[in-house]
Design a protein around this motif. Structure first.
Motif, mmCIF file in Angstrom:
data_model
loop_
_atom_site.group_PDB
_atom_site.id
_atom_site.type_symbol
_atom_site.label_atom_id
_atom_site.label_comp_id
_atom_site.label_asym_id
_atom_site.label_seq_id
_atom_site.Cartn_x
_atom_site.Cartn_y
_atom_site.Cartn_z
ATOM 1 N N THR A 171 0.999 -0.827 -0.186
ATOM 2 C CA THR A 171 -0.070 -0.003 -0.015
ATOM 3 C C THR A 171 1.210 1.513 -0.335
ATOM 4 O OG1 THR A 171 -1.448 -1.216 1.542
ATOM 5 C CG2 THR A 171 -2.472 1.058 1.259
ATOM 6 N N LYS B 162 -4.846 -15.022 -1.465
ATOM 7 C CA LYS B 162 -5.906 -14.498 -1.121
ATOM 8 C C LYS B 162 -7.511 -16.038 -1.357
ATOM 9 C CE LYS B 162 -4.492 -10.809 -0.676
ATOM 10 N NZ LYS B 162 -2.420 -10.425 -0.461
ATOM 11 N N GLU C 92 0.492 -14.190 -10.366
ATOM 12 C CA GLU C 92 0.254 -13.198 -9.787
ATOM 13 C C GLU C 92 -0.476 -12.537 -10.613
ATOM 14 O OE1 GLU C 92 2.203 -11.381 -6.978
ATOM 15 O OE2 GLU C 92 3.994 -12.399 -7.274
HETATM 16 C C1 LIG Z 1 -3.709 -5.103 1.891
HETATM 17 C C2 LIG Z 1 -2.403 -5.338 0.841
HETATM 18 N N1 LIG Z 1 -2.161 -4.437 -0.358
HETATM 19 C C3 LIG Z 1 -1.588 -4.761 -1.135
HETATM 20 C C4 LIG Z 1 -1.343 -6.069 -1.042
HETATM 21 C C5 LIG Z 1 -0.549 -6.427 -2.794
HETATM 22 O O1 LIG Z 1 -0.966 -7.238 -3.907
HETATM 23 P P1 LIG Z 1 -0.120 -7.615 -4.625
HETATM 24 O O2 LIG Z 1 1.285 -8.909 -2.981
HETATM 25 O O3 LIG Z 1 -1.346 -8.971 -5.295
HETATM 26 O O4 LIG Z 1 0.787 -7.382 -5.271
HETATM 27 C C6 LIG Z 1 -1.529 -6.776 -0.832
HETATM 28 C C7 LIG Z 1 -1.345 -8.243 -1.183
HETATM 29 O O5 LIG Z 1 -0.898 -9.141 0.021
HETATM 30 C C8 LIG Z 1 -2.459 -6.422 -0.287
HETATM 31 O O6 LIG Z 1 -3.008 -7.464 0.984
#
Ligand SMILES: Cc1ncc(COP(=O)(O)O)c(C=O)c1O
Length: 383
Positions: free
Chosen positions: A100, A197, A204
């Protein structure tokens, strides 16, 4: 006289996450669909991604869904699409996955944190307004663990200051706020389909949902090198496309998401009921406005290491989400926060333990988790 032979009890083990059981149940359907991707050579973007985007938009009750490479891309491209850039500030929470904050940093902007509520572990709306400055260009509430943040007060403050809200719904596929799907309240809702998830790809993947045709178009351009048509680049974009295999897998799995979320909720209910009355534990609290989808079932306990190793000995694996809040991570040391900057997030981060959680948990496994925890606390409801 010899004693009757005691039959050895089979040892129950409970992994933190088991992706294989689900894969085996879907294997034939998924293999057939992956073969179609290959027959059609629809590897990067293409019809399988588009078909999933349609279904996911419908599932969320949103106008547009744009598939991207991962959840971090979804957040980053959303911020770029609304014009966040160097020198800007973006408000979020310190108890989230680092992505984030990274998405904010990748725009050249600075993450500004507000602490969380002790009840929901989400952004505390009472602290939001104080964090707003002239540089604030976006607010990102994170629906942590699968429970929507209290969006109404956040949206009200955002509206008053004319600041767009981007929802980090990366852990909240199918979660609801006041009966409406998480992700549909902000200018965009951002999802990760990382394999573990609630809706997980076989690699990905991520998606942005939005009601705005302009933002949907902008994100489509940004994910594809800024192209408006092949080899005509109207802006500087990136390669953030979703691949065809992920589109195919996600479309199949999306059909089961609601049922899987219900199973997660029923496992969570077993845990919450079974652990009630143990004074050394705080179980998650589903807020009146929320439908929690328990991506993570995090309890809070003191002396976490001892607790986790005792559970491990009984065959129960746990996780920690997340041990260090972002403002105390080395990567964000330059923000000059210290211990005590965000006390609720820090206290929770020191105590969180994530119990096993996936739809295919069996009743024997959930019962075993409860028994193992009750035994650790001496079997007494009052310890
Ligand atoms: C709260 C949150 N934001 C962003 C992400 C980023 O996602 P990604 O790992 O698919 O890039 C995740 C993934 O774990 C997450 O849990």
């Amino acid at each position: 006289m010899s004693l009757p032979e005691q039959k050895a009890q089979p040892k129950i083990t409970v992994p933190y996450l088991d992706l294989k059981t689900q894969y085996l149940a879907l294997k034939d359907e998924i293999h057939a669909e992956l073969a179609k991707v290959m027959e059609n050579t629809a590897f990067a973007g293409g019809s399988f991604v588009a078909a999933f985007e349609d279904d996911f938009a419908k599932f969320c009750g949103s106008q547009y869904a744009v598939g991207v490479g991962n959840g971090t891309d979804a957040l980053w491209l959303s911020l770029l699409a609304i014009g966040v850039g160097p020198g800007d500030e973006v408000i979020t929470v310190p108890n989230t996955f680092i992505a984030t904050a990274e998405a904010i940093s990748y725009c050249g902007a600075t993450p500004v944190f507000v602490d969380i509520e002790e009840t929901s572990y989400n952004m505390d709306p009472d602290l939001l307004e104080k964090a707003i400055t002239k540089k604030t260009k976006a607010i990102i509430p994170v629906h942590i663990f699968g429970q929507a943040a209290d969006l109404d007060p956040v949206l009200e403050i955002a509206k008053k200051h004319d600041i767009p809200v981007i929802e980090d719904a990366c852990q909240a596929h199918g979660a609801e706020y006041k009966g409406k799907k998480a992700g549909t309240f902000g200018v965009t809702g951002c999802f990760s389909f990382y394999p573990g998830k609630n809706l997980g790809a076989y690699g990905e993947a991520g998606a942005v949902i939005t009601e705005s045709p302009e933002i949907a178009e902008k994100i489509k351009m940004l994910r594809d090198h800024g192209q408006s048509r092949k080899y005509y680049h109207d802006g500087i974009g990136w390669n953030a496309r979703m691949d065809g295999f992920q589109g195919a897998v996600l479309k199949i799995k999306l059909k089961r998401l609601a049922e899987w979320n219900d199973l997660r909720r029923s496992h969570a209910a077993v845990f919450t009921k079974g652990l009630a009355g143990i004074s050394g534990i705080i179980t998650p609290r589903e807020q009146a406005y929320a439908k929690h989808v328990y991506h993570i079932y995090a309890i809070r306990v003191k002396e976490r290491e001892k607790f986790m190793s005792a559970l491990n000995e009984k065959g129960v694996s746990c996780g920690i989400h997340y041990p260090v809040p972002i403002h105390l991570q080395k990567a964000y040391g330059f923000l000059n926060h210290g211990e005590g900057s965000f006390p609720v997030a820090e206290r929770c981060a020191a105590e969180f333990v994530s119990l096993p959680m996936f739809p295919e948990l069996t009743p024997a496994q959930t019962a075993h988790v409860v028994t193992a925890i009750r035994e650790y606390f001496g079997g007494s409801p009052n310890k």
